[in-house]
Design a protein around this motif. Structure first.
Motif, PDB file in Angstrom:
ATOM      1  N   GLY A   1     -14.780   7.244  -6.886  1.00 32.87           N
ATOM      2  CA  GLY A   1     -16.001   7.857  -6.359  1.00 32.87           C
ATOM      3  C   GLY A   1     -16.403   7.294  -5.013  1.00 32.87           C
ATOM      4  O   GLY A   1     -15.605   7.211  -4.081  1.00 32.87           O
ATOM      5  N   ALA A   2     -17.670   6.882  -4.895  1.00 36.27           N
ATOM      6  CA  ALA A   2     -18.223   6.396  -3.635  1.00 36.27           C
ATOM      7  C   ALA A   2     -17.519   5.138  -3.137  1.00 36.27           C
ATOM      8  O   ALA A   2     -17.454   4.894  -1.934  1.00 36.27           O
ATOM      9  N   CYS A   3     -16.960   4.335  -4.033  1.00 39.69           N
ATOM     10  CA  CYS A   3     -16.230   3.124  -3.641  1.00 39.69           C
ATOM     11  C   CYS A   3     -15.102   3.455  -2.672  1.00 39.69           C
ATOM     12  O   CYS A   3     -14.838   2.704  -1.738  1.00 39.69           O
ATOM     13  N   LEU A   4     -14.440   4.586  -2.869  1.00 39.36           N
ATOM     14  CA  LEU A   4     -13.290   4.953  -2.041  1.00 39.36           C
ATOM     15  C   LEU A   4     -13.659   5.254  -0.588  1.00 39.36           C
ATOM     16  O   LEU A   4     -12.797   5.221   0.281  1.00 39.36           O
ATOM     17  N   ALA A   5     -14.917   5.510  -0.318  1.00 42.15           N
ATOM     18  CA  ALA A   5     -15.330   5.743   1.066  1.00 42.15           C
ATOM     19  C   ALA A   5     -15.227   4.455   1.882  1.00 42.15           C
ATOM     20  O   ALA A   5     -14.827   4.488   3.044  1.00 42.15           O
ATOM     21  N   SER A   6     -15.553   3.327   1.282  1.00 39.08           N
ATOM     22  CA  SER A   6     -15.450   2.037   1.962  1.00 39.08           C
ATOM     23  C   SER A   6     -14.093   1.392   1.781  1.00 39.08           C
ATOM     24  O   SER A   6     -13.674   0.581   2.599  1.00 39.08           O
ATOM     25  N   TRP A   7     -13.414   1.754   0.709  1.00 35.99           N
ATOM     26  CA  TRP A   7     -12.133   1.143   0.361  1.00 35.99           C
ATOM     27  C   TRP A   7     -11.090   2.223   0.096  1.00 35.99           C
ATOM     28  O   TRP A   7     -10.657   2.437  -1.036  1.00 35.99           O
ATOM     29  N   PRO A   8     -10.631   2.919   1.135  1.00 38.50           N
ATOM     30  CA  PRO A   8      -9.628   3.978   0.949  1.00 38.50           C
ATOM     31  C   PRO A   8      -8.317   3.426   0.384  1.00 38.50           C
ATOM     32  O   PRO A   8      -7.920   2.299   0.667  1.00 38.50           O
ATOM     33  N   ARG A   9      -7.678   4.265  -0.400  1.00 38.25           N
ATOM     34  CA  ARG A   9      -6.391   3.889  -0.995  1.00 38.25           C
ATOM     35  C   ARG A   9      -5.307   3.802   0.074  1.00 38.25           C
ATOM     36  O   ARG A   9      -5.285   4.593   1.005  1.00 38.25           O
ATOM     37  N   ALA A  10      -4.363   2.872  -0.109  1.00 42.79           N
ATOM     38  CA  ALA A  10      -3.169   2.808   0.728  1.00 42.79           C
ATOM     39  C   ALA A  10      -2.139   3.721   0.073  1.00 42.79           C
ATOM     40  O   ALA A  10      -1.661   3.435  -1.018  1.00 42.79           O
ATOM     41  N   LEU A  11      -1.839   4.833   0.728  1.00 40.98           N
ATOM     42  CA  LEU A  11      -0.956   5.853   0.162  1.00 40.98           C
ATOM     43  C   LEU A  11       0.406   5.839   0.839  1.00 40.98           C
ATOM     44  O   LEU A  11       0.544   5.370   1.961  1.00 40.98           O
ATOM     45  N   THR A  12       1.391   6.395   0.144  1.00 42.61           N
ATOM     46  CA  THR A  12       2.725   6.549   0.705  1.00 42.61           C
ATOM     47  C   THR A  12       3.280   7.907   0.310  1.00 42.61           C
ATOM     48  O   THR A  12       2.843   8.486  -0.690  1.00 42.61           O
ATOM     49  N   VAL A  13       4.214   8.400   1.102  1.00 35.23           N
ATOM     50  CA  VAL A  13       4.947   9.611   0.757  1.00 35.23           C
ATOM     51  C   VAL A  13       6.397   9.272   0.428  1.00 35.23           C
ATOM     52  O   VAL A  13       7.175  10.144   0.076  1.00 35.23           O
ATOM     53  N   ALA A  14       6.753   7.994   0.557  1.00 38.37           N
ATOM     54  CA  ALA A  14       8.123   7.567   0.298  1.00 38.37           C
ATOM     55  C   ALA A  14       8.464   7.709  -1.184  1.00 38.37           C
ATOM     56  O   ALA A  14       7.633   7.431  -2.051  1.00 38.37           O
ATOM     57  N   ALA A  15       9.693   8.151  -1.465  1.00 35.86           N
ATOM     58  CA  ALA A  15      10.154   8.236  -2.849  1.00 35.86           C
ATOM     59  C   ALA A  15      10.165   6.843  -3.478  1.00 35.86           C
ATOM     60  O   ALA A  15       9.797   6.665  -4.643  1.00 35.86           O
ATOM     61  N   LYS A  16      10.592   5.861  -2.694  1.00 33.17           N
ATOM     62  CA  LYS A  16      10.585   4.467  -3.147  1.00 33.17           C
ATOM     63  C   LYS A  16      10.008   3.637  -2.009  1.00 33.17           C
ATOM     64  O   LYS A  16      10.626   3.505  -0.957  1.00 33.17           O
ATOM     65  N   PRO A  17       8.810   3.053  -2.180  1.00 33.74           N
ATOM     66  CA  PRO A  17       8.207   2.265  -1.102  1.00 33.74           C
ATOM     67  C   PRO A  17       9.102   1.093  -0.708  1.00 33.74           C
ATOM     68  O   PRO A  17       9.844   0.557  -1.527  1.00 33.74           O
ATOM     69  N   SER A  18       9.009   0.710   0.571  1.00 37.23           N
ATOM     70  CA  SER A  18       9.796  -0.409   1.065  1.00 37.23           C
ATOM     71  C   SER A  18       8.907  -1.378   1.827  1.00 37.23           C
ATOM     72  O   SER A  18       7.798  -1.026   2.239  1.00 37.23           O
ATOM     73  N   ALA A  19       9.417  -2.587   1.992  1.00 32.04           N
ATOM     74  CA  ALA A  19       8.638  -3.613   2.674  1.00 32.04           C
ATOM     75  C   ALA A  19       9.560  -4.527   3.457  1.00 32.04           C
ATOM     76  O   ALA A  19      10.740  -4.659   3.133  1.00 32.04           O
ATOM     77  N   ASP A  20       9.005  -5.161   4.467  1.00 28.35           N
ATOM     78  CA  ASP A  20       9.714  -6.147   5.269  1.00 28.35           C
ATOM     79  C   ASP A  20       8.900  -7.440   5.219  1.00 28.35           C
ATOM     80  O   ASP A  20       7.766  -7.469   5.673  1.00 28.35           O
ATOM     81  N   GLY A  21       9.462  -8.485   4.611  1.00 32.41           N
ATOM     82  CA  GLY A  21       8.779  -9.770   4.535  1.00 32.41           C
ATOM     83  C   GLY A  21       7.870  -9.926   3.337  1.00 32.41           C
ATOM     84  O   GLY A  21       7.311 -10.995   3.115  1.00 32.41           O
ATOM     85  N   VAL A  22       7.690  -8.880   2.553  1.00 31.34           N
ATOM     86  CA  VAL A  22       6.849  -8.938   1.362  1.00 31.34           C
ATOM     87  C   VAL A  22       7.755  -9.272   0.186  1.00 31.34           C
ATOM     88  O   VAL A  22       8.728  -8.560  -0.072  1.00 31.34           O
ATOM     89  N   THR A  23       7.451 -10.349  -0.533  1.00 26.83           N
ATOM     90  CA  THR A  23       8.303 -10.779  -1.636  1.00 26.83           C
ATOM     91  C   THR A  23       7.785 -10.353  -2.998  1.00 26.83           C
ATOM     92  O   THR A  23       8.508 -10.448  -3.983  1.00 26.83           O
TER      93      THR A  23
END
Length: 182
Positions: free
Chosen positions: A100-122
């Motif tokens: 609800g209203a929480c998402l206005a201040s804290w939007p979700r981090a979304l992806t369109v990738a089939a499998k998310p990837s990262a560099d340096g994140v363990t």
């Protein structure tokens, strides 16, 4: 008409969210922004809505990377925007406690990738499906969010807000210490 309605609803949600979520602990500056991908990022930023991404959106080379900040090494998106955990979320629940209203201040981090990837994140990278059908990024089983008041790469204004919002470290843990200057 739909665009104007969506814009109006987003503005109203932002105002409600600012009233409904914890306030900012103050401002902070950081000295480092990540280097990295020149690909057009598909992960949505703080001003974006939580609607599902369109099919025309391309996935970035990586969804997440790390950057130096005043709070130490943190997880950021492909644009260098800081990412946060919500302490009220339950690990591996597949849902977000920020609604609800929480998402206005804290939007979700979304992806369109089939499998998310990262560099340096363990930590373990994954996704959960939002009620709208989008894929929200998770780290170690917890959803990731932006803070709407973070406007530039390296901003960490959401750190410690309300005693429940914390930056993510590369191992996927909450950074529970205050950033210098708070």
């Amino acid at each position: 008409m739909k665009k104007h309605l969506a814009t109006s609803l987003a503005a109203m949600a932002l105002m409600a969210g600012l009233a409904g979520c914890a306030g900012s602990p103050g401002t902070s500056t950081t000295t480092a922004a990540p280097g990295g991908s020149s690909a057009a990022p598909a992960v949505t930023g703080p001003a974006a809505t939580s609607a599902a991404p369109t099919a025309a959106t391309k996935a970035p080379a990586v969804d997440l990377m790390t950057a130096a900040s005043s709070a130490g090494r943190i997880v950021v998106d492909a644009k260098g925007m800081s990412l946060y955990f919500f302490a009220k979320d339950t690990k591996d629940s597949g849902t977000s406690a920020c609604t609800g209203a929480c998402l206005a201040s804290w939007p979700r981090a979304l992806t369109v990738a089939a499998k998310p990837s990262a560099d340096g994140v363990t930590g373990v990278l994954g996704t959960i499906t939002t009620p709208e059908g989008a894929k929200q990024l998770t780290l170690n089983g917890l959803p990731l969010y932006y803070y709407a008041k973070d406007k530039e790469p390296g901003d960490v204004m959401g750190q410690g807000v309300g005693g429940v919002w914390y930056l993510a470290d590369p191992a996927g843990e909450m950074i529970r210490t205050a950033a210098p200057g708070y």
